[in-house]
Motif scaffolding. Structure first.
Motif, PDB file in Angstrom:
ATOM      1  N   ARG A   2       8.419   5.383  -8.550  1.00 10.17           N
ATOM      2  CA  ARG A   2       8.225   6.613  -9.166  1.00 10.17           C
ATOM      3  C   ARG A   2       8.482   6.867 -10.605  1.00 10.17           C
ATOM      4  O   ARG A   2       9.834   6.328 -10.647  1.00 10.17           O
ATOM      5  CB  ARG A   2       8.529   7.920  -8.366  1.00 10.17           C
ATOM      6  CG  ARG A   2       7.190   8.577  -7.595  1.00 10.17           C
ATOM      7  CD  ARG A   2       7.516   9.704  -6.734  1.00 10.17           C
ATOM      8  NE  ARG A   2       7.917   9.167  -5.445  1.00 10.17           N
ATOM      9  CZ  ARG A   2       9.039   9.110  -4.827  1.00 10.17           C
ATOM     10  NH1 ARG A   2       9.968   9.301  -5.349  1.00 10.17           N
ATOM     11  NH2 ARG A   2       9.094   8.382  -3.557  1.00 10.17           N
ATOM     12  N   ASP A  40       7.676  -2.915  -5.906  1.00  9.70           N
ATOM     13  CA  ASP A  40       6.156  -2.580  -6.453  1.00  9.70           C
ATOM     14  C   ASP A  40       5.469  -3.708  -7.142  1.00  9.70           C
ATOM     15  O   ASP A  40       6.217  -4.517  -7.804  1.00  9.70           O
ATOM     16  CB  ASP A  40       6.002  -1.223  -7.242  1.00  9.70           C
ATOM     17  CG  ASP A  40       6.360  -0.068  -6.519  1.00  9.70           C
ATOM     18  OD1 ASP A  40       6.376   0.024  -5.285  1.00  9.70           O
ATOM     19  OD2 ASP A  40       6.955   0.808  -7.166  1.00  9.70           O
ATOM     20  N   GLY A 105      -2.517   8.610 -11.201  1.00 11.73           N
ATOM     21  CA  GLY A 105      -1.891   7.958  -9.791  1.00 11.73           C
ATOM     22  C   GLY A 105      -2.696   8.474  -8.701  1.00 11.73           C
ATOM     23  O   GLY A 105      -3.035   9.747  -8.517  1.00 11.73           O
ATOM     24  N   ARG A 106      -3.488   7.592  -8.186  1.00 11.45           N
ATOM     25  CA  ARG A 106      -4.315   7.886  -7.121  1.00 11.45           C
ATOM     26  C   ARG A 106      -4.319   6.799  -5.939  1.00 11.45           C
ATOM     27  O   ARG A 106      -3.794   5.631  -6.359  1.00 11.45           O
ATOM     28  CB  ARG A 106      -5.629   8.084  -7.361  1.00 11.45           C
ATOM     29  CG  ARG A 106      -5.887   8.080  -9.064  1.00 11.45           C
ATOM     30  CD  ARG A 106      -7.332   8.493  -9.410  1.00 11.45           C
ATOM     31  NE  ARG A 106      -8.238   8.016  -8.467  1.00 11.45           N
ATOM     32  CZ  ARG A 106      -9.637   7.856  -9.087  1.00 11.45           C
ATOM     33  NH1 ARG A 106     -10.118   8.020  -9.986  1.00 11.45           N
ATOM     34  NH2 ARG A 106     -10.509   7.554  -7.871  1.00 11.45           N
ATOM     35  N   VAL A 107      -5.263   7.152  -5.032  1.00 11.51           N
ATOM     36  CA  VAL A 107      -5.320   6.038  -3.996  1.00 11.51           C
ATOM     37  C   VAL A 107      -6.710   5.388  -4.372  1.00 11.51           C
ATOM     38  O   VAL A 107      -7.684   6.051  -4.505  1.00 11.51           O
ATOM     39  CB  VAL A 107      -5.397   6.543  -2.511  1.00 11.51           C
ATOM     40  CG1 VAL A 107      -5.820   5.696  -1.690  1.00 11.51           C
ATOM     41  CG2 VAL A 107      -4.259   7.244  -2.211  1.00 11.51           C
ATOM     42  N   GLU A 121      -2.162   2.417  -3.807  1.00 11.27           N
ATOM     43  CA  GLU A 121      -1.480   3.671  -4.442  1.00 11.27           C
ATOM     44  C   GLU A 121      -1.156   3.151  -5.745  1.00 11.27           C
ATOM     45  O   GLU A 121      -0.516   2.341  -5.961  1.00 11.27           O
ATOM     46  CB  GLU A 121      -0.367   4.302  -3.767  1.00 11.27           C
ATOM     47  CG  GLU A 121      -0.364   5.888  -4.060  1.00 11.27           C
ATOM     48  CD  GLU A 121       0.625   6.589  -3.495  1.00 11.27           C
ATOM     49  OE1 GLU A 121       1.353   6.089  -2.416  1.00 11.27           O
ATOM     50  OE2 GLU A 121       1.024   7.410  -4.165  1.00 11.27           O
ATOM     51  N   SER A 123      -0.655   3.587  -9.951  1.00 12.53           N
ATOM     52  CA  SER A 123      -0.346   4.754 -11.310  1.00 12.53           C
ATOM     53  C   SER A 123      -0.229   3.672 -12.357  1.00 12.53           C
ATOM     54  O   SER A 123       0.177   2.614 -12.389  1.00 12.53           O
ATOM     55  CB  SER A 123       1.052   5.487 -10.927  1.00 12.53           C
ATOM     56  OG  SER A 123       2.125   4.505 -10.931  1.00 12.53           O
ATOM     57  N   ARG A 140       1.609   0.450  -5.479  1.00 17.85           N
ATOM     58  CA  ARG A 140       2.458   0.558  -4.324  1.00 17.85           C
ATOM     59  C   ARG A 140       2.459  -0.757  -3.232  1.00 17.85           C
ATOM     60  O   ARG A 140       1.713  -1.292  -2.869  1.00 17.85           O
ATOM     61  CB  ARG A 140       2.144   1.400  -3.220  1.00 17.85           C
ATOM     62  CG  ARG A 140       3.102   1.857  -1.975  1.00 17.85           C
ATOM     63  CD  ARG A 140       4.395   2.126  -2.526  1.00 17.85           C
ATOM     64  NE  ARG A 140       4.506   3.456  -3.039  1.00 17.85           N
ATOM     65  CZ  ARG A 140       5.036   4.925  -2.631  1.00 17.85           C
ATOM     66  NH1 ARG A 140       4.795   4.701  -1.116  1.00 17.85           N
ATOM     67  NH2 ARG A 140       5.057   5.742  -3.181  1.00 17.85           N
ATOM     68  N   GLU A 148       2.729   1.193   2.466  1.00 12.54           N
ATOM     69  CA  GLU A 148       1.238   1.576   2.267  1.00 12.54           C
ATOM     70  C   GLU A 148       0.938   2.093   3.502  1.00 12.54           C
ATOM     71  O   GLU A 148       0.021   2.964   3.608  1.00 12.54           O
ATOM     72  CB  GLU A 148       0.683   0.131   2.250  1.00 12.54           C
ATOM     73  CG  GLU A 148      -0.718   0.278   1.843  1.00 12.54           C
ATOM     74  CD  GLU A 148      -1.637  -1.242   2.043  1.00 12.54           C
ATOM     75  OE1 GLU A 148      -2.378  -1.182   2.876  1.00 12.54           O
ATOM     76  OE2 GLU A 148      -0.954  -2.017   1.555  1.00 12.54           O
ATOM     77  N   ARG A 151       1.711   5.888   3.782  1.00 12.58           N
ATOM     78  CA  ARG A 151       0.853   6.744   2.958  1.00 12.58           C
ATOM     79  C   ARG A 151      -0.659   7.122   3.626  1.00 12.58           C
ATOM     80  O   ARG A 151      -1.105   7.942   3.765  1.00 12.58           O
ATOM     81  CB  ARG A 151       0.713   6.115   1.337  1.00 12.58           C
ATOM     82  CG  ARG A 151      -0.599   6.780   0.715  1.00 12.58           C
ATOM     83  CD  ARG A 151       0.007   8.123   0.076  1.00 12.58           C
ATOM     84  NE  ARG A 151      -1.128   8.429  -0.680  1.00 12.58           N
ATOM     85  CZ  ARG A 151      -1.494  10.007  -0.859  1.00 12.58           C
ATOM     86  NH1 ARG A 151      -0.705  11.056  -0.130  1.00 12.58           N
ATOM     87  NH2 ARG A 151      -2.422  10.217  -1.645  1.00 12.58           N
ATOM     88  N   GLU A 251     -11.261   8.095  -2.879  1.00 11.54           N
ATOM     89  CA  GLU A 251     -10.276   8.049  -1.974  1.00 11.54           C
ATOM     90  C   GLU A 251     -10.837   7.873  -0.562  1.00 11.54           C
ATOM     91  O   GLU A 251     -10.255   7.248   0.133  1.00 11.54           O
ATOM     92  CB  GLU A 251      -9.424   9.330  -2.397  1.00 11.54           C
ATOM     93  CG  GLU A 251      -8.018   8.896  -2.819  1.00 11.54           C
ATOM     94  CD  GLU A 251      -7.255  10.141  -2.938  1.00 11.54           C
ATOM     95  OE1 GLU A 251      -6.909  10.298  -4.023  1.00 11.54           O
ATOM     96  OE2 GLU A 251      -6.758  10.904  -1.717  1.00 11.54           O
TER      97      GLU A 251
END
Ligand code: ADP
Length: 394
Positions: A2, A40, A105-107, A121, A123, A140, A148, A151, A251
């Protein structure tokens, strides 16, 4: 990692190395050490999408060696049709500055060298090197598969929670209906028995009458409890927020396409270019999409051609219509008339509540869900979602 963790890490390094960490050569060496050791995956690309770096975590995650990817387009790490659309994303960002993923940031769905599609994930940060834009993607890590999975599990747990609520709502509704009838009958019989006891002239019968009155009162109370529970479930509303239909769908696809069966499935995305935002409970709507995707994948199990066609269009001023089509078996005639009812299934281990939950959720949003046969075989389910107030007014 992050951004806050990243900043803290940089801060710690600075304090360890003192002022030396501020000279460009030391900084470059440190950054490269971090890239090498990061858990990561870190991938940098230029403005054309060509990969400039691919760290060891990325190699473990995607199964490629740097030689196989450096200089090639990053879209090779995405499944179709995102792959075909990626140039357009970067192009649009370069010319309009419209951000779909940068800084957000998204899936999203990724594809490994062996073809496996998986949710990741992502970003993305933007920087400039010698005046030219460079994009840095943090993904991620999945060599630490747990993160993973965590999440995914988190999202699935949310979905499951909604699904339990949906099932419960269905159960309570059916139960309330079933139980109310015998309860009403008990009240009636008790009243008749009490009248009989009242008109009898011996003491025991009168005492029985008193007891029967209590039975009637308790039965009425039980019926009230069920009535209140039903009203509570019916009133239950999720949290409505402004959401982008495209993001919702992508998503849900990343979540719904996990698993071996979906590997042999070709995904066709058919989204209208300009879609207004919708006002929905994201988790609930994603639950609907994931359900429809799973059903579509199930229905295509024995099909020679497996195509999942997912799209969204505007439907009048107030709605967006989302559709999930397949080239599967089509709806079995024995379930067709009650398709959206509870406990309707043709699957040996099916619960038959998926579509009834979908309908409950879409109804609660003021939309409609329906299904039709596709020309050439297969089925298309589609449902409408309310456009966000401001966009509808505009
Ligand atoms: P379940 O998946 O547990 O059976 P659902 O309510 O989701 O419960 O689906 C009910 C039934 O509807 C399925 O058993 C299947 O017969 C039928 N069905 C749902 N989606 C499709 C589809 N895309 N193609 C063919 N049949 C479908």
């Amino acid at each position: 990692m992050r951004p806050s963790a990243w900043a803290a890490f940089l801060g710690r390094l600075r304090s360890l190395f003192g002022p030396a960490a501020r000279t460009p050569t030391v900084r470059a060496a440190l950054l490269s050490a971090m890239e090498e050791t990061s858990l990561d995956a870190i991938i940098t690309i230029d403005h054309r999408g060509l990969m400039l770096s691919f760290n060891p975590a990325a190699q473990r995650l995607f199964g490629y060696l740097p030689d196989e990817v450096i200089g090639r387009n990053v879209k090779m790490l995405m499944p179709s049709p995102f792959r075909e659309e990626h140039d357009g994303y970067i192009g649009r960002y370069m010319s309009t500055g419209e951000k779909r993923i940068i800084g957000i940031g998204r899936v999203v769905a990724g594809q490994k060298k062996d073809g496996a599609i998986f949710p990741l994930e992502l970003s993305v940060g933007e920087s400039r090197v010698e005046g030219a834009p460079v994009f840095v993607g943090f993904i991620r890590d999945s060599s630490d598969i747990q993160s993973e999975q965590r999440r995914v599990q988190e999202l699935q747990r949310e979905l499951f929670h909604v699904s339990r609520l949906g099932e419960m709502g269905q159960l309570v509704s059916s139960l309330a209906h079933e139980v109310n009838q015998p309860l009403a009958a008990i009240v009636n019989y008790t009243q008749v028995a009490r009248q009989m006891a009242d008109s009898a002239d011996d003491e025991t019968a009168r005492r029985i009458g008193g007891v029967l009155e209590k039975v009637a009162a308790q039965t009425t109370r039980a019926a009230d409890i069920i009535k209140r529970l039903r009203a509570f479930i019916d009133r239950r509303e999720g949290e409505r927020r402004r959401e982008s239909p495209r993001q919702l769908i992508e998503e849900a696809l990343a979540l719904g396409l996990v698993g071996p069966a979906s590997r042999a499935t070709r995904l066709v995305l058919d989204m209208a270019p300009e879609l207004p935002d919708v006002e929905v409970d994201r988790v609930q709507v994603q639950q609907v999409i994931v359900n429809l995707i799973r059903n579509a994948v199930d229905a295509m199990e024995g099909s020679p051609r497996r195509e999942l066609i997912v799209g969204a269009v505007r439907d009048g001023p107030d709605f967006v219509r989302v559709s999930v089509g397949d080239t599967g078996s089509g709806i079995a005639p024995e379930v067709a008339p009650r398709l959206f009812g509870a406990f309707v299934t043709t699957k040996p281990d099916g619960m038959g509540v998926g579509l009834s939950i979908c309908k409950t959720i879409i109804d609660a949003h003021g939309g409609r869900i329906s299904c039709e046969a596709r020309a050439g075989g297969g089925t298309t389910f589609s449902f409408t979602l309310p456009v966000h107030r401001e966009e509808a007014a505009a």
